[in-house]
Design a protein around this motif. Sequence first.
Motif, mmCIF file in Angstrom:
data_model
loop_
_atom_site.group_PDB
_atom_site.id
_atom_site.type_symbol
_atom_site.label_atom_id
_atom_site.label_comp_id
_atom_site.label_asym_id
_atom_site.label_seq_id
_atom_site.Cartn_x
_atom_site.Cartn_y
_atom_site.Cartn_z
ATOM 1 N N SER A 67 41.637 -1.065 51.468
ATOM 2 C CA SER A 67 40.695 -0.291 50.556
ATOM 3 C C SER A 67 41.414 0.969 50.120
ATOM 4 O O SER A 67 42.478 1.188 50.876
ATOM 5 N N VAL A 68 40.745 1.391 48.675
ATOM 6 C CA VAL A 68 41.222 2.613 48.331
ATOM 7 C C VAL A 68 40.018 3.582 48.121
ATOM 8 O O VAL A 68 39.321 3.055 47.645
ATOM 9 N N THR A 69 40.122 4.623 48.810
ATOM 10 C CA THR A 69 38.989 5.830 48.544
ATOM 11 C C THR A 69 39.444 7.114 47.979
ATOM 12 O O THR A 69 40.557 7.667 48.313
ATOM 13 N N LEU A 70 39.028 7.395 46.765
ATOM 14 C CA LEU A 70 39.359 8.615 45.973
ATOM 15 C C LEU A 70 38.315 9.474 45.882
ATOM 16 O O LEU A 70 36.946 9.180 45.488
ATOM 17 N N ASN A 71 38.566 10.745 46.428
ATOM 18 C CA ASN A 71 37.316 11.610 46.666
ATOM 19 C C ASN A 71 36.087 11.406 47.085
ATOM 20 O O ASN A 71 35.174 11.638 46.750
ATOM 21 N N GLY A 72 36.241 10.545 48.043
ATOM 22 C CA GLY A 72 35.143 10.103 48.757
ATOM 23 C C GLY A 72 34.615 8.753 48.222
ATOM 24 O O GLY A 72 33.633 8.236 48.916
ATOM 25 N N ASP A 73 34.871 8.181 47.049
ATOM 26 C CA ASP A 73 34.194 7.023 46.459
ATOM 27 C C ASP A 73 35.246 5.815 46.865
ATOM 28 O O ASP A 73 36.559 5.863 46.506
ATOM 29 N N LYS A 74 34.605 4.836 47.252
ATOM 30 C CA LYS A 74 35.465 3.352 47.353
ATOM 31 C C LYS A 74 35.817 2.829 45.834
ATOM 32 O O LYS A 74 34.808 2.417 45.308
ATOM 33 N N ILE A 75 37.023 3.012 45.662
ATOM 34 C CA ILE A 75 37.393 2.308 44.231
ATOM 35 C C ILE A 75 38.116 0.935 44.329
ATOM 36 O O ILE A 75 38.737 0.708 43.134
ATOM 37 N N SER A 76 38.230 0.320 45.307
ATOM 38 C CA SER A 76 39.091 -0.956 45.252
ATOM 39 C C SER A 76 38.604 -1.843 44.428
ATOM 40 O O SER A 76 39.462 -2.461 43.990
ATOM 41 N N ALA A 77 37.231 -2.083 44.224
ATOM 42 C CA ALA A 77 36.617 -3.125 43.273
ATOM 43 C C ALA A 77 36.685 -2.787 41.858
ATOM 44 O O ALA A 77 36.161 -3.254 41.105
ATOM 45 N N TRP A 78 36.892 -1.282 41.630
ATOM 46 C CA TRP A 78 37.049 -0.562 40.263
ATOM 47 C C TRP A 78 38.000 -1.141 39.464
ATOM 48 O O TRP A 78 39.017 -1.289 40.022
ATOM 49 N N SER A 79 37.500 -1.094 37.966
ATOM 50 C CA SER A 79 38.589 -1.381 36.783
ATOM 51 C C SER A 79 39.597 -0.269 36.775
ATOM 52 O O SER A 79 39.143 0.865 37.358
ATOM 53 N N THR A 80 40.836 -0.569 36.234
ATOM 54 C CA THR A 80 41.611 0.820 36.129
ATOM 55 C C THR A 80 40.832 1.815 35.264
ATOM 56 O O THR A 80 40.920 2.883 35.671
ATOM 57 N N PRO A 81 40.491 1.316 34.078
ATOM 58 C CA PRO A 81 39.492 2.778 33.494
ATOM 59 C C PRO A 81 38.593 3.432 34.199
ATOM 60 O O PRO A 81 38.245 4.621 34.007
ATOM 61 N N ARG A 82 37.942 2.551 35.090
ATOM 62 C CA ARG A 82 36.811 3.227 35.928
ATOM 63 C C ARG A 82 37.386 4.169 36.960
ATOM 64 O O ARG A 82 37.013 5.436 37.129
ATOM 65 N N ARG A 83 38.601 3.849 37.382
ATOM 66 C CA ARG A 83 39.361 4.627 38.392
ATOM 67 C C ARG A 83 39.892 5.919 37.658
ATOM 68 O O ARG A 83 39.798 6.848 38.233
ATOM 69 N N ILE A 84 40.282 5.718 36.449
ATOM 70 C CA ILE A 84 40.571 6.961 35.638
ATOM 71 C C ILE A 84 39.605 7.978 35.550
ATOM 72 O O ILE A 84 39.490 9.193 35.527
#
Length: 262
Positions: A58-75
């Motif tokens: 898994s990948v968590t960014l600033n408290g949000d789990k972003i593993s299933a997010w698209s690249t634009p959403r991660r940006i």
Amino acid sequence: MLEVSGIRGGYGDITVLWDIDVSVRTGCVTAILGRNGAGKTSLLDAISGVLSSIDAGSVTLNGDKISAWSTPRRIKGGLAYVQENKQIFRQRTVEENLLIGGFLLKGRTLRSAQRRAALERAYDQFPILAERRKFPAGGLSGGQQQMLAIAQALMPNPKLLMLDEPSAGLAPAIATEVFELVGRLRSSELSILLVEQVVEEALAIADDVVVLESGRVAVSGTIDEFSDSAVVREIYLGSTSGPDGASAEHEYQSNKKLEMET
């Protein structure tokens, strides 16, 4: 700011990342080191969503789990990624490149209030870009193009900036300027994940270090644990004792010579 836990993935049937754990503390620089093919760029691609074949973790960014997010959403969620080799729009002007970088900012016009504020922030951080704002980006020097690529990524005011070998192709003196710039960029508002081959320069600005070997974390820790260059060489290239160590030392010195010539 960033927590990568047990990431495993690769390209099709080929696994290149094996259960990798990486943390980036808020306001800190984490340096990812390793030989060519160790999985450094693949790790950044996995964090950004470019590497879509993830089997576990898994990948968590600033408290949000972003593993299933698209690249634009991660940006949109606060991630910025500067890939190797200065990925800019060479035919566009410096200012047009920056405005493209700010496409996520609110406002109906290219020069909305948010974009104007972001432009001024970029020009304050990179005065040379302000001087050349109307120049085609392809006409900039290599160091200036790298600064533009970084400034472009910073336009949406991200929380985490990932840099893939920002010194690649630069003369040593210019590379040093880029490293100094990266060191100045970290703040309470920005954390940095830095992939580099130039070990000494990366260690000079890093707070934490992760060494990858064959797609696995070989060792990680704070910069204090990596202050001895002999220890770094042993971890980075293998044991320096015996025939294998002699070979590793020779490769290390060869790489250093190549860096200086470049």
